[in-house]
Design an enzyme around this catalytic site. Structure first.
Site, PDB file in Angstrom:
ATOM      1  N   HIS A 190      12.367  -2.836   2.529  1.00  0.00           N
ATOM      2  CA  HIS A 190      11.830  -1.524   2.901  1.00  0.00           C
ATOM      3  C   HIS A 190      12.772  -0.444   2.413  1.00  0.00           C
ATOM      4  O   HIS A 190      13.996  -0.587   2.533  1.00  0.00           O
ATOM      5  CB  HIS A 190      11.690  -1.401   4.421  1.00  0.00           C
ATOM      6  CG  HIS A 190      10.746  -2.398   4.983  1.00  0.00           C
ATOM      7  ND1 HIS A 190       9.382  -2.264   4.871  1.00  0.00           N
ATOM      8  CD2 HIS A 190      10.958  -3.574   5.618  1.00  0.00           C
ATOM      9  CE1 HIS A 190       8.804  -3.316   5.419  1.00  0.00           C
ATOM     10  NE2 HIS A 190       9.742  -4.132   5.870  1.00  0.00           N
ATOM     11  N   GLU A 244      11.845  -9.695   2.294  1.00  0.00           N
ATOM     12  CA  GLU A 244      11.093  -8.491   2.677  1.00  0.00           C
ATOM     13  C   GLU A 244      12.003  -7.281   2.491  1.00  0.00           C
ATOM     14  O   GLU A 244      13.142  -7.293   2.961  1.00  0.00           O
ATOM     15  CB  GLU A 244      10.662  -8.600   4.138  1.00  0.00           C
ATOM     16  CG  GLU A 244       9.892  -7.384   4.629  1.00  0.00           C
ATOM     17  CD  GLU A 244       9.491  -7.506   6.101  1.00  0.00           C
ATOM     18  OE1 GLU A 244       8.985  -8.572   6.495  1.00  0.00           O
ATOM     19  OE2 GLU A 244       9.711  -6.532   6.834  1.00  0.00           O
ATOM     20  N   TYR A 291      11.362   8.544   1.726  1.00  0.00           N
ATOM     21  CA  TYR A 291      11.300   7.500   0.699  1.00  0.00           C
ATOM     22  C   TYR A 291      12.014   7.861  -0.604  1.00  0.00           C
ATOM     23  O   TYR A 291      12.050   7.049  -1.523  1.00  0.00           O
ATOM     24  CB  TYR A 291       9.826   7.158   0.409  1.00  0.00           C
ATOM     25  CG  TYR A 291       9.094   6.645   1.623  1.00  0.00           C
ATOM     26  CD1 TYR A 291       9.538   5.497   2.286  1.00  0.00           C
ATOM     27  CD2 TYR A 291       7.978   7.295   2.125  1.00  0.00           C
ATOM     28  CE1 TYR A 291       8.877   5.028   3.413  1.00  0.00           C
ATOM     29  CE2 TYR A 291       7.300   6.827   3.248  1.00  0.00           C
ATOM     30  CZ  TYR A 291       7.763   5.687   3.894  1.00  0.00           C
ATOM     31  OH  TYR A 291       7.111   5.222   5.001  1.00  0.00           O
ATOM     32  N   ALA A 314       2.742  -0.675   5.098  1.00  0.00           N
ATOM     33  CA  ALA A 314       2.215  -0.679   6.469  1.00  0.00           C
ATOM     34  C   ALA A 314       1.689  -2.049   6.891  1.00  0.00           C
ATOM     35  O   ALA A 314       1.615  -2.347   8.093  1.00  0.00           O
ATOM     36  CB  ALA A 314       1.115   0.371   6.599  1.00  0.00           C
ATOM     37  N   ARG A 361      12.868   4.257  12.969  1.00  0.00           N
ATOM     38  CA  ARG A 361      11.650   5.075  12.915  1.00  0.00           C
ATOM     39  C   ARG A 361      10.762   4.814  14.145  1.00  0.00           C
ATOM     40  O   ARG A 361      11.245   4.330  15.151  1.00  0.00           O
ATOM     41  CB  ARG A 361      10.933   4.790  11.589  1.00  0.00           C
ATOM     42  CG  ARG A 361      11.804   5.175  10.373  1.00  0.00           C
ATOM     43  CD  ARG A 361      11.074   4.992   9.076  1.00  0.00           C
ATOM     44  NE  ARG A 361       9.881   5.821   9.034  1.00  0.00           N
ATOM     45  CZ  ARG A 361       8.899   5.680   8.132  1.00  0.00           C
ATOM     46  NH1 ARG A 361       9.001   4.749   7.204  1.00  0.00           N
ATOM     47  NH2 ARG A 361       7.846   6.465   8.157  1.00  0.00           N
ATOM     48  N   ASN A 384       7.604  -5.625  -0.596  1.00  0.00           N
ATOM     49  CA  ASN A 384       7.570  -4.509   0.350  1.00  0.00           C
ATOM     50  C   ASN A 384       6.117  -4.430   0.813  1.00  0.00           C
ATOM     51  O   ASN A 384       5.264  -3.889   0.102  1.00  0.00           O
ATOM     52  CB  ASN A 384       8.003  -3.197  -0.303  1.00  0.00           C
ATOM     53  CG  ASN A 384       8.011  -2.056   0.715  1.00  0.00           C
ATOM     54  OD1 ASN A 384       7.477  -2.192   1.813  1.00  0.00           O
ATOM     55  ND2 ASN A 384       8.608  -0.936   0.346  1.00  0.00           N
ATOM     56  N   PRO A 415       0.790  -1.232   0.000  1.00  0.00           N
ATOM     57  CA  PRO A 415       0.000   0.000   0.000  1.00  0.00           C
ATOM     58  C   PRO A 415       0.821   1.280   0.000  1.00  0.00           C
ATOM     59  O   PRO A 415       1.856   1.366   0.650  1.00  0.00           O
ATOM     60  CB  PRO A 415      -0.824  -0.109   1.291  1.00  0.00           C
ATOM     61  CG  PRO A 415      -0.095  -1.100   2.136  1.00  0.00           C
ATOM     62  CD  PRO A 415       0.549  -2.052   1.192  1.00  0.00           C
ATOM     63  N   ASN A 416       0.314   2.233  -0.767  1.00  0.00           N
ATOM     64  CA  ASN A 416       0.848   3.604  -0.867  1.00  0.00           C
ATOM     65  C   ASN A 416       2.161   3.708  -1.632  1.00  0.00           C
ATOM     66  O   ASN A 416       2.675   4.817  -1.827  1.00  0.00           O
ATOM     67  CB  ASN A 416       0.999   4.248   0.526  1.00  0.00           C
ATOM     68  CG  ASN A 416      -0.348   4.396   1.205  1.00  0.00           C
ATOM     69  OD1 ASN A 416      -1.281   4.923   0.600  1.00  0.00           O
ATOM     70  ND2 ASN A 416      -0.472   3.913   2.424  1.00  0.00           N
ATOM     71  N   ARG A 461       5.417  10.971  -2.203  1.00  0.00           N
ATOM     72  CA  ARG A 461       5.126  10.574  -0.817  1.00  0.00           C
ATOM     73  C   ARG A 461       6.353  10.795   0.085  1.00  0.00           C
ATOM     74  O   ARG A 461       7.370  10.129  -0.081  1.00  0.00           O
ATOM     75  CB  ARG A 461       4.767   9.089  -0.815  1.00  0.00           C
ATOM     76  CG  ARG A 461       4.466   8.544   0.542  1.00  0.00           C
ATOM     77  CD  ARG A 461       4.323   7.025   0.505  1.00  0.00           C
ATOM     78  NE  ARG A 461       4.007   6.554   1.833  1.00  0.00           N
ATOM     79  CZ  ARG A 461       4.157   5.321   2.245  1.00  0.00           C
ATOM     80  NH1 ARG A 461       4.608   4.392   1.419  1.00  0.00           N
ATOM     81  NH2 ARG A 461       3.860   4.976   3.476  1.00  0.00           N
TER      82      ARG A 461
HETATM   83  C1  DQA Z   1       7.913   1.009   4.227  1.00  0.00           C
HETATM   84  C2  DQA Z   1       7.960   1.187   5.742  1.00  0.00           C
HETATM   85  C3  DQA Z   1       6.589   1.020   6.361  1.00  0.00           C
HETATM   86  O1  DQA Z   1       6.655   1.224   7.770  1.00  0.00           O
HETATM   87  C4  DQA Z   1       5.625   2.031   5.773  1.00  0.00           C
HETATM   88  O2  DQA Z   1       4.324   1.836   6.294  1.00  0.00           O
HETATM   89  C5  DQA Z   1       5.618   2.006   4.281  1.00  0.00           C
HETATM   90  C6  DQA Z   1       6.888   1.931   3.583  1.00  0.00           C
HETATM   91  C7  DQA Z   1       9.271   1.277   3.554  1.00  0.00           C
HETATM   92  O3  DQA Z   1       9.447   0.866   2.407  1.00  0.00           O
HETATM   93  O4  DQA Z   1      10.144   1.925   4.156  1.00  0.00           O
HETATM   94  O5  DQA Z   1       4.565   2.117   3.645  1.00  0.00           O
HETATM   95  O6  DQA Z   1       7.560  -0.343   3.938  1.00  0.00           O
END
Ligand code: DQA
Length: 151
Positions: A100, A98, A23, A77, A107, A74, A10-11, A18
């Site tokens: 990120h 996984e 990021y 959240a 964080r 990835n 998501p996102n 963003r």
């Molecule tokens: C994320 C880290 C997550 O905590 C966050 O909710 C994201 C992006 C990252 O790529 O750093 O959406 O996965």
């Protein structure tokens, strides 16, 4: 040819606009182009999907049983909330990395826990867009190993 599934959660479709201080400014398409190039250089087949919906991600992982040789995910959240994605990864038994963009351990505390990482081969966190390339590099090693063993 080994097949690797890349899942953006998501996102991540909003990358570029963003929170760029967290990021970076590379768009999702920019990351996907780099991934496609690395896949071509290593002669592996990649499929890329992005979804903002937990169930769609669960469906995709389930549908990959015996189809994908490795997964790079990835989970966004959902990393910190989704037992369903964790169970899907565990169910299909496909080696999963996984990734990120940000260092989740540097964080907020609620980001320090991943439900997914314990069922993954490993986790890469904190290298911006390069986290995906490092993840794909690891996935290629794992997928090629599975692929060789299977043939
Ligand atoms: C994320 C880290 C997550 O905590 C966050 O909710 C994201 C992006 C990252 O790529 O750093 O959406 O996965």
């Amino acid at each position: 040819m080994a097949k690797i599934l890349i899942i953006h959660g998501p996102n991540l479709n909003l990358l570029g606009i963003r929170e760029p201080e967290l990021y970076g400014r590379t768009t999702l398409e920019g990351i996907n182009e780099k991934l496609r190039k690395m896949a071509a250089d290593h002669q592996v087949d990649i499929e890329i999907m992005q979804s903002n919906h937990e169930g769609e991600i669960v469906d995709k992982i389930g549908q990959s049983y015996r189809k994908a040789d490795a997964i790079v995910i990835n989970p966004g959240a959902y990393t910190h909330t989704s037992i369903a994605i964790r169970d899907a990864v565990a169910a299909v038994g496909i080696p999963t990395i996984e990734v990120h963009l940000s260092n989740i351990y540097a964080r907020e505390e609620f980001r320090h826990h991943s439900f997914i990482a314990p069922v993954c081969a490993g986790q890469i966190s904190g290298f911006g867009a390069d986290s995906y390339l490092l993840g794909l590099r690891a996935a290629i090693d794992l997928a090629t190993r599975c692929f060789k063993e299977a043939s």
